[in-house]
Design an enzyme around this catalytic site. Sequence first.
Site, mmCIF file in Angstrom:
data_model
loop_
_atom_site.group_PDB
_atom_site.id
_atom_site.type_symbol
_atom_site.label_atom_id
_atom_site.label_comp_id
_atom_site.label_asym_id
_atom_site.label_seq_id
_atom_site.Cartn_x
_atom_site.Cartn_y
_atom_site.Cartn_z
ATOM 1 N N HIS A 1 -1.097 0.253 -9.827
ATOM 2 C CA HIS A 1 -1.817 -0.731 -8.992
ATOM 3 C C HIS A 1 -2.323 -1.905 -9.844
ATOM 4 O O HIS A 1 -3.507 -2.246 -9.808
ATOM 5 C CB HIS A 1 -2.978 -0.054 -8.251
ATOM 6 C CG HIS A 1 -3.307 -0.726 -6.955
ATOM 7 N ND1 HIS A 1 -3.565 -0.049 -5.790
ATOM 8 C CD2 HIS A 1 -3.390 -2.037 -6.627
ATOM 9 C CE1 HIS A 1 -3.819 -0.905 -4.813
ATOM 10 N NE2 HIS A 1 -3.705 -2.125 -5.303
ATOM 11 N N ASP B 1 4.010 -0.049 -7.195
ATOM 12 C CA ASP B 1 2.732 -0.349 -7.848
ATOM 13 C C ASP B 1 1.599 0.366 -7.124
ATOM 14 O O ASP B 1 0.460 0.328 -7.575
ATOM 15 C CB ASP B 1 2.507 -1.871 -7.807
ATOM 16 C CG ASP B 1 1.274 -2.303 -8.579
ATOM 17 O OD1 ASP B 1 1.121 -1.854 -9.735
ATOM 18 O OD2 ASP B 1 0.459 -3.072 -8.041
ATOM 19 N N ARG C 1 0.865 -1.178 0.000
ATOM 20 C CA ARG C 1 0.000 0.000 0.000
ATOM 21 C C ARG C 1 0.903 1.230 0.000
ATOM 22 O O ARG C 1 1.958 1.226 0.643
ATOM 23 C CB ARG C 1 -0.916 0.029 1.240
ATOM 24 C CG ARG C 1 -2.114 -0.898 1.169
ATOM 25 C CD ARG C 1 -3.166 -0.454 0.146
ATOM 26 N NE ARG C 1 -4.300 -1.376 0.086
ATOM 27 C CZ ARG C 1 -4.424 -2.371 -0.777
ATOM 28 N NH1 ARG C 1 -3.490 -2.610 -1.675
ATOM 29 N NH2 ARG C 1 -5.501 -3.138 -0.762
HETATM 30 P P1 NAI Z 1 -1.677 -11.553 4.373
HETATM 31 O O1 NAI Z 1 -2.650 -11.110 5.421
HETATM 32 O O2 NAI Z 1 -1.700 -12.968 3.916
HETATM 33 O O3 NAI Z 1 -0.177 -11.240 4.875
HETATM 34 C C1 NAI Z 1 0.192 -10.054 5.508
HETATM 35 C C2 NAI Z 1 1.381 -10.370 6.412
HETATM 36 O O4 NAI Z 1 1.835 -9.145 6.982
HETATM 37 C C3 NAI Z 1 1.011 -11.313 7.573
HETATM 38 O O5 NAI Z 1 1.950 -12.371 7.647
HETATM 39 C C4 NAI Z 1 1.093 -10.411 8.791
HETATM 40 O O6 NAI Z 1 1.490 -11.100 9.976
HETATM 41 C C5 NAI Z 1 2.163 -9.416 8.334
HETATM 42 N N1 NAI Z 1 2.192 -8.212 9.133
HETATM 43 C C6 NAI Z 1 1.174 -7.573 9.766
HETATM 44 N N2 NAI Z 1 1.658 -6.517 10.441
HETATM 45 C C7 NAI Z 1 2.998 -6.492 10.239
HETATM 46 C C8 NAI Z 1 4.049 -5.648 10.678
HETATM 47 N N3 NAI Z 1 3.803 -4.627 11.489
HETATM 48 N N4 NAI Z 1 5.309 -5.910 10.251
HETATM 49 C C9 NAI Z 1 5.564 -6.966 9.445
HETATM 50 N N5 NAI Z 1 4.610 -7.810 9.013
HETATM 51 C C10 NAI Z 1 3.346 -7.569 9.403
HETATM 52 O O7 NAI Z 1 -1.867 -10.539 3.169
HETATM 53 P P2 NAI Z 1 -1.456 -10.744 1.635
HETATM 54 O O8 NAI Z 1 -2.577 -11.401 0.910
HETATM 55 O O9 NAI Z 1 -0.107 -11.345 1.548
HETATM 56 O O10 NAI Z 1 -1.411 -9.210 1.142
HETATM 57 C C11 NAI Z 1 -0.474 -8.288 1.691
HETATM 58 C C12 NAI Z 1 -0.851 -6.872 1.283
HETATM 59 O O11 NAI Z 1 -0.643 -6.714 -0.112
HETATM 60 C C13 NAI Z 1 -2.343 -6.511 1.480
HETATM 61 O O12 NAI Z 1 -2.588 -6.047 2.809
HETATM 62 C C14 NAI Z 1 -2.552 -5.426 0.481
HETATM 63 O O13 NAI Z 1 -2.313 -4.164 1.109
HETATM 64 C C15 NAI Z 1 -1.480 -5.681 -0.581
HETATM 65 N N6 NAI Z 1 -2.043 -6.077 -1.876
HETATM 66 C C16 NAI Z 1 -1.685 -5.371 -3.007
HETATM 67 C C17 NAI Z 1 -2.205 -5.722 -4.262
HETATM 68 C C18 NAI Z 1 -1.797 -5.014 -5.525
HETATM 69 O O14 NAI Z 1 -2.490 -5.164 -6.548
HETATM 70 N N7 NAI Z 1 -0.712 -4.277 -5.569
HETATM 71 C C19 NAI Z 1 -3.190 -6.795 -4.366
HETATM 72 C C20 NAI Z 1 -3.419 -7.530 -3.147
HETATM 73 C C21 NAI Z 1 -2.885 -7.159 -1.953
#
Ligand code: NAI
Length: 328
Positions: A295, A258, A234
């Site tokens: 994005h 992105d 993000r």
């Molecule tokens: P997920 O929920 O599977 O993984 C997120 C990880 O971040 C978890 O392991 C969590 O423990 C960790 N985390 C939480 N707080 C943290 C901190 N303070 N420091 C370090 N790690 C921390 O989520 P997923 O599916 O892997 O997606 C991650 C992010 O990617 C989403 O939240 C979203 O913002 C972004 N995203 C971007 C997209 C794009 O098109 N560019 C599309 C989909 C998601």
Amino acid sequence: MRIAVFSSKPYDRDTLTAANAAHGHELQFFEAGLSVETCSLAEEAEAVCVFVNDKVDARLLRCMAGRGVKTVALRCAGFNNVDLPAAKELGLSVVRVPAYSPYAVAEHAVALMLTLNRKTHRAYNRVREGNFALNGLLGFDLHGKTAGIIGTGRIGAVLAKIMTGFGCTVLAADVYQNPACLALGVSYVERETLLKESDIISLHCPLTPETHHLINKESIALLKRGMMLINTGRGALVDTKAIITGLKSGQIGALGMDVYEQEEGVFFEDHSNEIIQDDSLERLLTFPNVLITSHQGYFTREALSAIAETTLNNLSQLERGEVCPNQL
Ligand code: NAI
């Protein structure tokens, strides 16, 4: 169920319409984003379906609740754009698509890395103009380098596997250690160690108050000089002004992004005939070592189909009065 789909592009209409054959909802598509001004379009809709840059704040939620809307369905994983406590207070359900294709985003992060490293975007233009010189295109082997991943959930874990395949040493920082990453030989370290030791850092944690501007003036000072930063998480995970200073000083050697903190109203749209007013974005676009995409990390056929299917399934479950595991 009547569903008003906001911020919908032709590709959203196609995939949602195809997936709806199995659900039979009544879909109304609007290209406009959801706002207080546009929510009247959701005439008699029980649910609104929105995307990443629709800011669903308390005022908008009150407006929708007053119109009989019962559910907000997010076509994305992140939910930082929704005021969840306000939704709860108003009795509105919020559902999301927690996972659709972690491969799509992880592979896009790698596309940014490889392009920035081997400068294929510049080579493409050069060769088409008859310039076959290699000056300025020098890259480095990924093999043997250290890749740091902040957030090793679904997407971060896929990236860890890919980077391991390149022969990188993978460091990770997360509040939770993913067994799949440990099995790959990923080393979990403190965030500070990761910042200091990584040649490439990729951000895959959610945007929360704790992660807001996690890459800032202080953390940039810790980075390996000339490192590469990739952000497909993000925009607000990084402090844009501090990043620009870091790029100017050479502390950050390359930046792939992105997502952008002020992307709302800019990304996903064609502004090629306008004067873009965002000076930070325009400054970033002047650096030869910065690559910005709009994005599109999630933008694969597989991901779009999965998003459509899960979104409609979430709403079907709520309509049948079942527990929806994707309800926030
Ligand atoms: P997920 O929920 O599977 O993984 C997120 C990880 O971040 C978890 O392991 C969590 O423990 C960790 N985390 C939480 N707080 C943290 C901190 N303070 N420091 C370090 N790690 C921390 O989520 P997923 O599916 O892997 O997606 C991650 C992010 O990617 C989403 O939240 C979203 O913002 C972004 N995203 C971007 C997209 C794009 O098109 N560019 C599309 C989909 C998601």
